[in-house]
Design a protein around this motif. Structure first.
Motif, PDB file in Angstrom:
ATOM      1  N   ILE A 155      37.500  50.128  42.324  1.00 38.06           N
ATOM      2  CA  ILE A 155      36.110  50.149  41.876  1.00 38.06           C
ATOM      3  C   ILE A 155      35.719  51.562  41.447  1.00 38.06           C
ATOM      4  O   ILE A 155      35.057  51.760  40.417  1.00 38.06           O
ATOM      5  N   ALA A 156      36.137  52.566  42.224  1.00 41.92           N
ATOM      6  CA  ALA A 156      35.831  53.952  41.862  1.00 41.92           C
ATOM      7  C   ALA A 156      36.495  54.331  40.539  1.00 41.92           C
ATOM      8  O   ALA A 156      35.880  54.984  39.681  1.00 41.92           O
ATOM      9  N   LEU A 157      37.741  53.904  40.340  1.00 41.10           N
ATOM     10  CA  LEU A 157      38.434  54.174  39.077  1.00 41.10           C
ATOM     11  C   LEU A 157      37.734  53.485  37.917  1.00 41.10           C
ATOM     12  O   LEU A 157      37.651  54.033  36.810  1.00 41.10           O
ATOM     13  N   ASN A 158      37.206  52.279  38.170  1.00 43.03           N
ATOM     14  CA  ASN A 158      36.464  51.568  37.135  1.00 43.03           C
ATOM     15  C   ASN A 158      35.204  52.332  36.749  1.00 43.03           C
ATOM     16  O   ASN A 158      34.881  52.474  35.560  1.00 43.03           O
ATOM     17  N   ARG A 159      34.495  52.834  37.726  1.00 38.95           N
ATOM     18  CA  ARG A 159      33.269  53.587  37.440  1.00 38.95           C
ATOM     19  C   ARG A 159      33.562  54.854  36.639  1.00 38.95           C
ATOM     20  O   ARG A 159      32.738  55.306  35.844  1.00 38.95           O
ATOM     21  N   GLU A 160      34.754  55.413  36.856  1.00 39.77           N
ATOM     22  CA  GLU A 160      35.160  56.612  36.115  1.00 39.77           C
ATOM     23  C   GLU A 160      35.680  56.283  34.723  1.00 39.77           C
ATOM     24  O   GLU A 160      36.025  57.181  33.952  1.00 39.77           O
ATOM     25  N   GLY A 161      35.784  54.978  34.406  1.00 36.82           N
ATOM     26  CA  GLY A 161      36.295  54.571  33.105  1.00 36.82           C
ATOM     27  C   GLY A 161      37.799  54.582  32.997  1.00 36.82           C
ATOM     28  O   GLY A 161      38.355  54.449  31.902  1.00 36.82           O
ATOM     29  N   ARG A 162      38.495  54.670  34.135  1.00 39.40           N
ATOM     30  CA  ARG A 162      39.954  54.799  34.118  1.00 39.40           C
ATOM     31  C   ARG A 162      40.669  53.494  34.441  1.00 39.40           C
ATOM     32  O   ARG A 162      41.885  53.404  34.327  1.00 39.40           O
ATOM     33  N   PHE A 163      39.905  52.477  34.836  1.00 36.94           N
ATOM     34  CA  PHE A 163      40.489  51.169  35.155  1.00 36.94           C
ATOM     35  C   PHE A 163      39.497  50.099  34.708  1.00 36.94           C
ATOM     36  O   PHE A 163      38.785  49.512  35.521  1.00 36.94           O
ATOM     37  N   PRO A 164      39.418  49.829  33.398  1.00 36.82           N
ATOM     38  CA  PRO A 164      38.341  48.993  32.835  1.00 36.82           C
ATOM     39  C   PRO A 164      38.601  47.494  32.970  1.00 36.82           C
ATOM     40  O   PRO A 164      38.657  46.754  31.985  1.00 36.82           O
ATOM     41  N   TYR A 165      38.706  47.025  34.204  1.00 37.20           N
ATOM     42  CA  TYR A 165      39.079  45.628  34.399  1.00 37.20           C
ATOM     43  C   TYR A 165      37.974  44.653  33.983  1.00 37.20           C
ATOM     44  O   TYR A 165      38.219  43.452  33.835  1.00 37.20           O
ATOM     45  N   GLY A 166      36.774  45.155  33.745  1.00 33.56           N
ATOM     46  CA  GLY A 166      35.716  44.297  33.237  1.00 33.56           C
ATOM     47  C   GLY A 166      36.061  43.668  31.901  1.00 33.56           C
ATOM     48  O   GLY A 166      35.519  42.611  31.541  1.00 33.56           O
ATOM     49  N   ARG A 167      36.994  44.271  31.171  1.00 30.71           N
ATOM     50  CA  ARG A 167      37.394  43.713  29.877  1.00 30.71           C
ATOM     51  C   ARG A 167      38.187  42.418  30.017  1.00 30.71           C
ATOM     52  O   ARG A 167      38.386  41.702  29.033  1.00 30.71           O
ATOM     53  N   LEU A 168      38.620  42.112  31.225  1.00 27.98           N
ATOM     54  CA  LEU A 168      39.359  40.867  31.455  1.00 27.98           C
ATOM     55  C   LEU A 168      38.433  39.690  31.729  1.00 27.98           C
ATOM     56  O   LEU A 168      38.857  38.538  31.662  1.00 27.98           O
ATOM     57  N   ILE A 169      37.174  39.960  32.039  1.00 24.27           N
ATOM     58  CA  ILE A 169      36.274  38.950  32.594  1.00 24.27           C
ATOM     59  C   ILE A 169      35.524  38.182  31.500  1.00 24.27           C
ATOM     60  O   ILE A 169      35.006  38.771  30.564  1.00 24.27           O
ATOM     61  N   THR A 170      35.481  36.866  31.658  1.00 21.87           N
ATOM     62  CA  THR A 170      34.570  36.014  30.896  1.00 21.87           C
ATOM     63  C   THR A 170      33.735  35.242  31.911  1.00 21.87           C
ATOM     64  O   THR A 170      34.291  34.592  32.805  1.00 21.87           O
ATOM     65  N   THR A 171      32.412  35.321  31.799  1.00 21.34           N
ATOM     66  CA  THR A 171      31.549  34.646  32.767  1.00 21.34           C
ATOM     67  C   THR A 171      31.086  33.286  32.225  1.00 21.34           C
ATOM     68  O   THR A 171      30.923  33.091  31.026  1.00 21.34           O
ATOM     69  N   TYR A 172      30.898  32.369  33.159  1.00 26.58           N
ATOM     70  CA  TYR A 172      30.441  31.014  32.843  1.00 26.58           C
ATOM     71  C   TYR A 172      29.380  30.613  33.866  1.00 26.58           C
ATOM     72  O   TYR A 172      29.532  30.899  35.063  1.00 26.58           O
ATOM     73  N   HIS A 173      28.351  29.928  33.397  1.00 27.88           N
ATOM     74  CA  HIS A 173      27.425  29.299  34.334  1.00 27.88           C
ATOM     75  C   HIS A 173      28.168  28.179  35.043  1.00 27.88           C
ATOM     76  O   HIS A 173      29.111  27.588  34.490  1.00 27.88           O
ATOM     77  N   PHE A 174      27.764  27.877  36.273  1.00 24.05           N
ATOM     78  CA  PHE A 174      28.487  26.874  37.051  1.00 24.05           C
ATOM     79  C   PHE A 174      28.564  25.527  36.328  1.00 24.05           C
ATOM     80  O   PHE A 174      29.548  24.796  36.466  1.00 24.05           O
ATOM     81  N   SER A 175      27.553  25.216  35.531  1.00 26.57           N
ATOM     82  CA  SER A 175      27.570  23.947  34.784  1.00 26.57           C
ATOM     83  C   SER A 175      28.669  23.920  33.728  1.00 26.57           C
ATOM     84  O   SER A 175      29.022  22.851  33.215  1.00 26.57           O
ATOM     85  N   GLU A 176      29.246  25.089  33.406  1.00 25.41           N
ATOM     86  CA  GLU A 176      30.324  25.185  32.416  1.00 25.41           C
ATOM     87  C   GLU A 176      31.704  25.236  33.068  1.00 25.41           C
ATOM     88  O   GLU A 176      32.671  25.670  32.447  1.00 25.41           O
ATOM     89  N   ILE A 177      31.793  24.776  34.298  1.00 28.03           N
ATOM     90  CA  ILE A 177      33.031  24.911  35.048  1.00 28.03           C
ATOM     91  C   ILE A 177      34.219  24.250  34.330  1.00 28.03           C
ATOM     92  O   ILE A 177      35.326  24.793  34.333  1.00 28.03           O
ATOM     93  N   ASN A 178      34.015  23.111  33.711  1.00 29.47           N
ATOM     94  CA  ASN A 178      35.115  22.456  33.010  1.00 29.47           C
ATOM     95  C   ASN A 178      35.608  23.286  31.826  1.00 29.47           C
ATOM     96  O   ASN A 178      36.815  23.378  31.570  1.00 29.47           O
ATOM     97  N   ARG A 179      34.671  23.916  31.115  1.00 30.20           N
ATOM     98  CA  ARG A 179      35.069  24.780  29.997  1.00 30.20           C
ATOM     99  C   ARG A 179      35.809  26.005  30.514  1.00 30.20           C
ATOM    100  O   ARG A 179      36.761  26.479  29.884  1.00 30.20           O
ATOM    101  N   ALA A 180      35.387  26.513  31.665  1.00 27.40           N
ATOM    102  CA  ALA A 180      36.076  27.664  32.248  1.00 27.40           C
ATOM    103  C   ALA A 180      37.530  27.329  32.564  1.00 27.40           C
ATOM    104  O   ALA A 180      38.446  28.109  32.273  1.00 27.40           O
ATOM    105  N   PHE A 181      37.760  26.134  33.152  1.00 25.68           N
ATOM    106  CA  PHE A 181      39.134  25.711  33.440  1.00 25.68           C
ATOM    107  C   PHE A 181      39.933  25.557  32.151  1.00 25.68           C
ATOM    108  O   PHE A 181      41.096  25.978  32.070  1.00 25.68           O
ATOM    109  N   GLU A 182      39.321  24.959  31.143  1.00 25.38           N
ATOM    110  CA  GLU A 182      40.021  24.741  29.871  1.00 25.38           C
ATOM    111  C   GLU A 182      40.344  26.063  29.188  1.00 25.38           C
ATOM    112  O   GLU A 182      41.456  26.262  28.660  1.00 25.38           O
ATOM    113  N   ASP A 183      39.399  26.998  29.194  1.00 22.77           N
ATOM    114  CA  ASP A 183      39.646  28.298  28.576  1.00 22.77           C
ATOM    115  C   ASP A 183      40.720  29.068  29.326  1.00 22.77           C
ATOM    116  O   ASP A 183      41.502  29.813  28.724  1.00 22.77           O
ATOM    117  N   SER A 184      40.788  28.880  30.635  1.00 20.65           N
ATOM    118  CA  SER A 184      41.846  29.520  31.422  1.00 20.65           C
ATOM    119  C   SER A 184      43.204  28.935  31.073  1.00 20.65           C
ATOM    120  O   SER A 184      44.188  29.657  30.871  1.00 20.65           O
TER     121      SER A 184
END
Length: 213
Positions: free
Chosen positions: A171-200
């Motif tokens: 987390i500290a490395l992320n805040r420093e911009g040295r480990f930008p793991y946020g670029r891996l994340i796609t968020t979904y509302h819980f009602s979109e759970i089926n789309r989240a599984f399909e996109d995965s």
């Protein structure tokens, strides 16, 4: 903690992110100039790529069959990428580093990737595995590739990490911009759970995160 780091970022970091980064930093203890090949550019593999870039692995090779993920791997620090669907994996790695890599990380549970991860090693190299075939199925396997190289096959659980110290470090490395793991994340509302599984399943999302509220 929520005020310092968003809930989706906190939800995404255990398991896959910790495993990939920890494999490189804790298990392999990769140093600057060590050659690393990462098989699979999902959450675990791309976290390993970010960690490899962080510690100076070179060459740092990412392998996958999805072009968008390989493009992301380059953005996150890979020095080379190989499309395993289109390229001769063994030949391409030999072109990049004729003597083989010191470390390979197999994240896909794919039989061909497993064999390639062993056969791309140089003398005394280490292949790490973080997953197995579904339902305990077996790979046809001969230890000859390991024996010929004096190499090691290493099982890795959660990146050999102690979460209450390693996760704050990431987390500290992320805040420093040295480990930008946020670029891996796609968020979904819980009602979109089926789309989240399909996109995965399809590879469109690297690290899906469900928002419950």
């Amino acid at each position: 903690v929520e005020g310092e780091h968003s809930p989706d970022m906190l939800a995404a970091i255990p398991c896959g992110v910790q495993t990939g980064a920890g494999a490189v930093i804790n298990t392999f203890k990769v140093r600057a100039g060590d050659a690393l090949a990462v098989f699979g550019a999902g959450a675990v593999g791309l976290s390993a790529v970010m960690a490899g870039h962080l510690v100076g692995a070179s060459p740092l090779i990412a392998l996958d069959m999805i072009e968008d993920r390989l493009d992301l791997a380059l953005d996150l620090g890979a020095t080379h990428v190989i499309n395993t669907k289109e390229d001769d994996t063994k030949a391409r790695i030999r072109e990049i580093i004729p003597k083989g890599v010191q470390f390979s990380l197999e994240t896909t549970s794919n039989e061909q990737a497993f064999h390639d991860a062993i056969h791309c090693l140089g003398m005394g190299g280490v292949c790490g595995i973080v997953t197995t075939p579904i339902a305990g199925r077996k790979f046809p396997f001969t230890p000859q590739g390991l024996l010929n190289r004096g190499a090691t096959l290493r099982g890795i659980i959660q990146g050999s990490a102690i979460p209450n110290t390693f996760l704050p470090k990431l987390i500290a490395l992320n805040r420093e911009g040295r480990f930008p793991y946020g670029r891996l994340i796609t968020t979904y509302h819980f009602s979109e759970i089926n789309r989240a599984f399909e996109d995965s399943r399809s590879g469109r999302a690297v690290k899906p995160v469900l928002i419950m509220k």
